[in-house]
Design a protein around this motif. Structure first.
Motif, PDB file in Angstrom:
ATOM      1  N   ARG A  18      27.082  10.862  67.085  1.00 39.43           N
ATOM      2  CA  ARG A  18      26.137  11.915  66.841  1.00 39.43           C
ATOM      3  C   ARG A  18      24.840  11.088  66.639  1.00 39.43           C
ATOM      4  O   ARG A  18      24.006  11.677  67.092  1.00 39.43           O
ATOM      5  CB  ARG A  18      26.863  12.473  65.372  1.00 39.43           C
ATOM      6  CG  ARG A  18      25.692  13.516  64.719  1.00 39.43           C
ATOM      7  CD  ARG A  18      26.193  14.093  63.579  1.00 39.43           C
ATOM      8  NE  ARG A  18      25.283  14.640  63.001  1.00 39.43           N
ATOM      9  CZ  ARG A  18      25.023  16.059  63.109  1.00 39.43           C
ATOM     10  NH1 ARG A  18      25.580  16.790  64.272  1.00 39.43           N
ATOM     11  NH2 ARG A  18      24.086  16.625  62.452  1.00 39.43           N
ATOM     12  N   SER A  57      21.085  20.141  64.375  1.00 43.73           N
ATOM     13  CA  SER A  57      21.925  21.192  65.122  1.00 43.73           C
ATOM     14  C   SER A  57      20.939  21.839  66.267  1.00 43.73           C
ATOM     15  O   SER A  57      19.765  21.339  66.610  1.00 43.73           O
ATOM     16  CB  SER A  57      22.410  22.371  64.267  1.00 43.73           C
ATOM     17  OG  SER A  57      21.133  23.175  63.832  1.00 43.73           O
ATOM     18  N   VAL A  85      25.478  24.732  67.165  1.00 43.71           N
ATOM     19  CA  VAL A  85      25.643  23.061  66.482  1.00 43.71           C
ATOM     20  C   VAL A  85      25.958  22.576  67.812  1.00 43.71           C
ATOM     21  O   VAL A  85      26.365  23.196  68.854  1.00 43.71           O
ATOM     22  CB  VAL A  85      26.661  23.276  65.382  1.00 43.71           C
ATOM     23  CG1 VAL A  85      26.317  23.554  64.263  1.00 43.71           C
ATOM     24  CG2 VAL A  85      28.075  23.628  65.832  1.00 43.71           C
ATOM     25  N   GLY A 130      17.093  24.082  63.308  1.00 45.73           N
ATOM     26  CA  GLY A 130      17.610  24.035  61.961  1.00 45.73           C
ATOM     27  C   GLY A 130      16.557  24.042  60.828  1.00 45.73           C
ATOM     28  O   GLY A 130      16.847  23.597  59.859  1.00 45.73           O
ATOM     29  N   ASN A 170      23.158  30.596  65.841  1.00 48.62           N
ATOM     30  CA  ASN A 170      23.546  29.511  64.802  1.00 48.62           C
ATOM     31  C   ASN A 170      24.324  28.465  65.430  1.00 48.62           C
ATOM     32  O   ASN A 170      25.481  28.062  65.156  1.00 48.62           O
ATOM     33  CB  ASN A 170      24.370  30.171  63.863  1.00 48.62           C
ATOM     34  CG  ASN A 170      24.421  29.128  62.677  1.00 48.62           C
ATOM     35  OD1 ASN A 170      23.343  28.962  61.899  1.00 48.62           O
ATOM     36  ND2 ASN A 170      25.546  29.017  62.425  1.00 48.62           N
ATOM     37  N   ARG A 180      18.004  26.014  58.029  1.00 49.70           N
ATOM     38  CA  ARG A 180      18.287  27.182  58.709  1.00 49.70           C
ATOM     39  C   ARG A 180      17.283  28.561  57.904  1.00 49.70           C
ATOM     40  O   ARG A 180      17.385  29.595  58.126  1.00 49.70           O
ATOM     41  CB  ARG A 180      19.664  27.795  58.588  1.00 49.70           C
ATOM     42  CG  ARG A 180      20.877  27.156  59.403  1.00 49.70           C
ATOM     43  CD  ARG A 180      22.013  27.622  59.445  1.00 49.70           C
ATOM     44  NE  ARG A 180      22.999  26.918  60.066  1.00 49.70           N
ATOM     45  CZ  ARG A 180      23.622  26.038  59.690  1.00 49.70           C
ATOM     46  NH1 ARG A 180      23.632  25.507  58.816  1.00 49.70           N
ATOM     47  NH2 ARG A 180      24.688  25.299  60.780  1.00 49.70           N
TER      48      ARG A 180
END
Length: 439
Positions: free
Chosen positions: A371, A387, A356, A61, A354, A65
């Motif tokens: 998390r 991510s 996650v 990430g 992309n 991004r």
């Protein structure tokens, strides 16, 4: 050997004292990472970063991004360095502005004109203003299933962090769900003749839109007199060089790009139909729109980075490479998780370019404490990121390191699930969502 975070903790504490929120972007703030390993980064190269304690990590990430090719990509660095020697900002447009506009519009051939800025929010807000000017309407419709469109009031007023934004402003933004044309029709009915534009990402959560949805939504908006704006901040250059809309054979009236288009350098773009864009120019009989006029909008380093990034995409087929890397990563992580018997709790989601990770508790619900546990274990085993969003610099060895880090995290995760409490494994308070009303 256990990792030491003493210097990072000191630096994070100093940042919290000097910078509101401890970072210049909320998504990079201390509440987004485990408390006892805040990881203040000193440098990066390719797919790796080093923190101020000297710990090395595989990074995901990168730059929210933005660093799509990897840190300090040699061709981007060379282009920017060459530009620095020629000056960076002038009293009149530079040749580089013309070259960058030509390169961008060649890369995104569905668009006819482009204007550059420095941040994604600059150009999405400009798109909203342009749509309001073109239609004479005041309401903006946004896709409610997508997390972010702008730091400006017209969007932030729809989030739990609406403090300081007048109710009169908040009332001018409404929402619709992704993938449901009937719901979009109801929104247009409820605000008949008032909706200036609809904003959405082409894909939601990496899922392919229902057949005919995008075409139907564009046709619906046009019948109701509204402008269609595709937000390509995440998808632009990552899904495809021409944007995600190029993969689906549809063309919006306006689209906005940022993040990855400069490989981490500050550059964004508003692009669109000539008749709309010219409302912000000099070739119009209509009232002029103060569209985008920023001191640093055409500053040279961002535009040089944009041009170099486009060329690397063309030469190396970067979008395809990202999909290949992501597929390998997904496969490696899912294999480790399945072997541990935790596939119902730790999941890899999204488009391969992309990705996650989802962290679920013992009831199968998304969990911020779990998390925190997972991120903390990854950090201690050499992987950092919010991510699994890949850059083109990731190697097979990096994927092996990541799979091993996940494998090391899973026994701790299983312990927490067995006890029904992740708290003892967090190293402090839990991470929290960015958008919340209270600290």
């Amino acid at each position: 050997m256990p990792r030491v975070f003493d210097a990072s903790i000191r630096a994070a504490n100093r940042l919290a004292h000097l910078v509101p929120g401890g970072a210049h972007t909320y998504a990079k703030g201390p509440d987004q990472y485990p408390a006892d390993c805040p990881v203040v980064i000193e440098r990066g190269l390719g797919s790796h970063v080093w923190d101020v304690d000297g710990n090395e990590y595989v990074e995901y990430g990168s730059g929210l991004r933005a660093v799509i090719l990897g840190h300090a990509h040699p061709r981007v660095v060379e282009a920017v360095a060459a530009t620095l020697g020629n000056g960076t900002n002038f009293v009149r447009p530079s040749l580089l502005e013309l070259q960058a506009a030509e390169d961008f519009l060649a890369a995104v051939p569905t668009m006819e004109m482009v204007k550059f800025a420095k941040n994604g929010s600059d150009v999405t807000t400009a798109a909203a203003k342009l749509a309001r000017a073109a239609t004479g309407r005041d309401v903006i419709g946004i896709c409610r299933d997508q997390p972010f469109f702008s730091t400006d009031d017209w969007f932030i007023g729809t989030t739990p962090m609406a403090s300081g934004i007048p109710e009169s402003t908040r009332e001018l933004t409404v929402s619709f769900p992704y993938g449901d044309l009937d719901a979009a029709r109801l929104m247009f009915d409820a605000y008949d003749g008032r909706i200036a534009a609809i904003f959405l990402e082409v894909e939601s959560g990496g899922t392919t839109p229902p057949p005919g949805y995008l075409r139907g939504l564009i046709d619906l908006a046009h019948r109701r007199g509204a402008v269609v704006v595709f937000d390509e901040m995440i998808t632009g250059f990552r899904w495809a060089l021409g944007g995600a809309h190029s993969l689906h054979g549809v063309t919006p009236d306006l689209c906005t790009f940022g993040k990855a288009i400069g490989n981490g350098f500050s550059v964004s773009a508003l692009a669109g139909r000539r008749d709309l864009m010219e409302l912000g120019g000099l070739n119009t009989a209509a009232d002029r729109v103060f569209l985008l006029s920023t001191t640093h909008g055409a500053e040279s380093t961002g535009l040089a980075a944009l041009r170099a990034t486009i060329q690397v995409h063309r030469d190396d087929d970067v979008a395809r490479r990202l999909m290949t890397i992501g597929a390998r990563l997904r496969e490696a992580v899912e294999a480790v998780v399945a072997e541990a018997g935790l596939s119902d709790y730790v999941q890899v989601r999204g488009r391969d370019c992309n990705l996650v990770f989802a962290t679920l508790d013992e009831t199968g619900s998304p969990s911020q404490p779990y998390r925190t546990l997972f991120m903390r274990q990854l950090i201690h085993h050499g992987v950092v990121g919010p991510s699994f969003v890949v850059s083109a610099a990731l190697s097979d060895a990096d994927i092996e390191t990541t799979a091993a880090a996940v494998g090391a995290a899973l026994p701790v995760y299983a312990q927490a699930l067995e006890s029904g409490d992740a708290t003892p494994f967090l190293g402090g308070r839990s991470v929290k969502p960015v958008f919340r009303a209270r600290v």
